[in-house]
Design an enzyme around this catalytic site. Sequence first.
Site, mmCIF file in Angstrom:
data_model
loop_
_atom_site.group_PDB
_atom_site.id
_atom_site.type_symbol
_atom_site.label_atom_id
_atom_site.label_comp_id
_atom_site.label_asym_id
_atom_site.label_seq_id
_atom_site.Cartn_x
_atom_site.Cartn_y
_atom_site.Cartn_z
ATOM 1 C CE1 TYR A 23 -3.185 -2.521 -0.182
ATOM 2 C CE2 TYR A 23 -2.881 -3.075 1.795
ATOM 3 C CZ TYR A 23 -3.128 -3.106 1.034
ATOM 4 O OH TYR A 23 -4.743 -4.940 0.919
ATOM 5 C CG HIS A 101 -8.993 -1.014 -5.414
ATOM 6 N ND1 HIS A 101 -9.548 -1.129 -4.289
ATOM 7 C CD2 HIS A 101 -9.789 -0.617 -6.503
ATOM 8 C CE1 HIS A 101 -10.795 -1.130 -4.923
ATOM 9 N NE2 HIS A 101 -11.419 -1.284 -5.834
HETATM 10 C C1 DQA Z 1 -7.291 -1.649 -1.054
HETATM 11 C C2 DQA Z 1 -7.432 -3.680 -1.869
HETATM 12 C C3 DQA Z 1 -7.918 -4.010 -0.864
HETATM 13 O O1 DQA Z 1 -7.714 -5.628 -1.543
HETATM 14 C C4 DQA Z 1 -7.918 -4.161 0.206
HETATM 15 O O2 DQA Z 1 -8.937 -5.051 1.111
HETATM 16 C C5 DQA Z 1 -8.061 -3.115 1.407
HETATM 17 C C6 DQA Z 1 -6.685 -1.550 -0.126
HETATM 18 C C7 DQA Z 1 -6.254 -1.008 -2.555
HETATM 19 O O3 DQA Z 1 -6.558 0.558 -2.235
HETATM 20 O O4 DQA Z 1 -5.580 -1.243 -3.025
HETATM 21 O O5 DQA Z 1 -7.618 -2.937 2.259
HETATM 22 O O6 DQA Z 1 -9.020 -1.476 -1.767
#
Ligand code: DQA
Length: 145
Positions: A23, A101
């Site tokens: 992330y 995302h």
């Molecule tokens: C997310 C991807 C999702 O699979 C994960 O559960 C998240 C973050 C992303 O921003 O990459 O919490 O939404």
Amino acid sequence: MKKIRVIHGANLNFTGLRDKNIYGSEFIEDINQQILDAATGLDMDLEVFQSNSEGEIINYIQSCHYEGVDGAIINPGAFTHYSYAIRDAIDSINFPVVEVHLSNISAREEFRRISVTAPVCAGHIAGFGGFSYILGLHALNDIVG
Ligand code: DQA
């Protein structure tokens, strides 16, 4: 001025603290500042909302309807993969929503490759860290009248 809302779902408040390899190391506060700066450049009235609760996210989407919001960005977090309730909320409002995302969900575990919310969104952007939100804002700016 276009009224735009950004909705961060589950665990997004932990961005910068949780797995940085996936992330990124930017904190959510920094990403929010970049979003607000980009919105100023695009002459948008922008508010950011975050919740770890499915019901609160639905309530917020519905409140956007009553406030006459022009468009929204949503990162539902893990709700992306199974929340038919958030999907129905997005489906029931008449302003465009762009799903974003941080990570490239198409390149991750099988359960993350499915988004139940993306089909009711105008489009989706994934894999560019906090920049996914900025790309989403530009996309909204283009499609919101
Ligand atoms: C997310 C991807 C999702 O699979 C994960 O559960 C998240 C973050 C992303 O921003 O990459 O919490 O939404």
